[in-house]
Write an enzyme that holds these catalytic residues in place. Structure first.
Site, mmCIF file in Angstrom:
data_model
loop_
_atom_site.group_PDB
_atom_site.id
_atom_site.type_symbol
_atom_site.label_atom_id
_atom_site.label_comp_id
_atom_site.label_asym_id
_atom_site.label_seq_id
_atom_site.Cartn_x
_atom_site.Cartn_y
_atom_site.Cartn_z
ATOM 1 N N ARG A 50 -4.093 -10.868 -4.745
ATOM 2 C CA ARG A 50 -4.076 -10.453 -3.348
ATOM 3 C C ARG A 50 -5.129 -9.380 -3.064
ATOM 4 N NH1 ARG A 50 0.467 -6.410 -0.908
ATOM 5 N NH2 ARG A 50 -0.131 -6.785 1.233
ATOM 6 N N PRO A 58 7.391 -7.030 0.283
ATOM 7 C CA PRO A 58 6.701 -8.317 0.345
ATOM 8 C C PRO A 58 5.254 -8.281 -0.147
ATOM 9 C CG PRO A 58 7.054 -7.399 2.554
ATOM 10 C CD PRO A 58 7.872 -6.574 1.598
ATOM 11 N N ASN A 59 4.930 -9.324 -0.879
ATOM 12 C CA ASN A 59 3.566 -9.598 -1.376
ATOM 13 C C ASN A 59 3.118 -8.713 -2.533
ATOM 14 O OD1 ASN A 59 3.001 -11.675 0.640
ATOM 15 N ND2 ASN A 59 3.005 -9.991 2.101
ATOM 16 N N ASN A 77 8.053 0.995 -2.594
ATOM 17 C CA ASN A 77 6.871 0.568 -1.859
ATOM 18 C C ASN A 77 7.360 -0.547 -0.933
ATOM 19 O OD1 ASN A 77 4.536 -0.424 -0.801
ATOM 20 N ND2 ASN A 77 3.455 -0.606 -2.755
ATOM 21 N N GLU A 115 8.129 7.430 -1.779
ATOM 22 C CA GLU A 115 7.398 6.293 -1.212
ATOM 23 C C GLU A 115 6.050 6.172 -1.927
ATOM 24 O OE1 GLU A 115 6.095 7.282 2.738
ATOM 25 O OE2 GLU A 115 5.744 5.191 3.287
ATOM 26 N N ARG A 168 -7.017 3.045 6.374
ATOM 27 C CA ARG A 168 -7.025 1.635 6.788
ATOM 28 C C ARG A 168 -6.678 1.507 8.284
ATOM 29 N NH1 ARG A 168 -3.694 -1.739 2.587
ATOM 30 N NH2 ARG A 168 -4.740 -3.428 3.708
ATOM 31 N N TYR A 211 -6.288 -3.800 -3.401
ATOM 32 C CA TYR A 211 -5.133 -3.494 -4.262
ATOM 33 C C TYR A 211 -5.467 -3.499 -5.758
ATOM 34 C CZ TYR A 211 -2.653 -4.123 0.102
ATOM 35 O OH TYR A 211 -2.237 -3.987 1.403
ATOM 36 N N HIS A 224 2.363 3.902 -2.063
ATOM 37 C CA HIS A 224 1.435 2.880 -1.573
ATOM 38 C C HIS A 224 0.262 2.811 -2.524
ATOM 39 C CE1 HIS A 224 3.740 2.285 1.976
ATOM 40 N NE2 HIS A 224 3.784 3.591 2.141
ATOM 41 N N ALA A 234 4.565 -4.122 3.749
ATOM 42 C CA ALA A 234 4.396 -4.238 5.205
ATOM 43 C C ALA A 234 5.608 -3.711 5.973
ATOM 44 C CB ALA A 234 4.133 -5.692 5.569
#
Ligand code: DQA
Length: 142
Positions: free
Chosen positions: A17, A9-10, A73, A97, A106, A22, A99, A76
Site C-alpha cells: 500500500r 483498515p488497510n 492506529n 495513538e 498530508r 507507508y 500513525h 482512516a
C-alpha cells in the site's frame, strides 16, 4: 503488563500500500516488531487488525478489565469515528495513538483525530518504530 495493539483498515496491506507514504515493510514485519518489542520490554502484547469500525469498537470494549494499555492506529477511522473515540473513553484504559505517516504534512482532513482526543499520547511519522515507542511509553507511565 498487558498491551492491546489495534490496527484499523488497510494496515494489513502494509508493504503493498502506497510504499512511498507507508514504507516497504509488510504487515508481517509489523507483527514481528511487536513480538520483538514484547520480549525486549517484558510485556504481553496482543495484536488485532480489522477493516470494520464496529468490530474495532467491540474489541476496545472487550479490553475492559483485561488490558493495562492500548496502542491504536485507527487508520482512516481516526478522522471520522466518534464511535471509536467513545469506546476508548468508555473503557478508560491508557491509550497511545500511532500513525505510521506524518499525518500533519498530508491532506487537511488527516489532521483531525477523534480517537486522539481519548489518548494520552500521539506518535506520528515514525514509521513502524512508532509502535515500539508507544509500547515503551505505556510501560513508562504505568
Ligand atoms: C494512517 C494515516 C491515516 O490518515 C490513513 O487513513 C491510514 C494510516 C497512518 O498510519 O499513517 O490508513 O493512520
Amino acid at each position: 503488563m498487558k498491551i492491546l495493539v489495534i490496527n484499523g483498515p488497510n494496515i494489513n496491506m502494509l508493504g503493498l500500500r502506497e510504499p512511498d507514504i507507508y514504507g516497504k515493510q509488510s504487515f508481517a514485519d509489523l507483527l514481528a516488531l511487536l513480538e520483538q518489542t514484547a520480549q525486549e520490554e517484558s510485556v504481553d502484547v496482543e495484536q488485532f487488525q480489522s477493516n470494520h469500525e464496529g468490530t474495532i469498537v467491540d474489541k476496545i470494549q472487550s479490553a475492559y478489565g483485561c488490558f493495562d494499555g492500548i496502542v491504536i492506529n485507527p487508520a482512516a477511522y481516526t478522522h471520522t469515528s466518534v464511535a471509536i473515540l467513545d469506546a476508548l473513553k468508555a473503557v478508560a484504559i491508557p491509550a497511545v495513538e500511532v500513525h505510521i505517516s506524518d499525518v500533519d504534512s498530508r491532506e487537511s482532513f488527516r489532521q483531525i483525530s477523534y480517537a486522539g482526543l481519548a489518548c494520552v499520547k500521539t506518535i506520528k511519522g515514525q514509521g513502524l518504530e512508532g509502535y515500539r515507542q508507544a509500547i515503551q511509553y505505556l510501560k513508562q507511565i504505568r
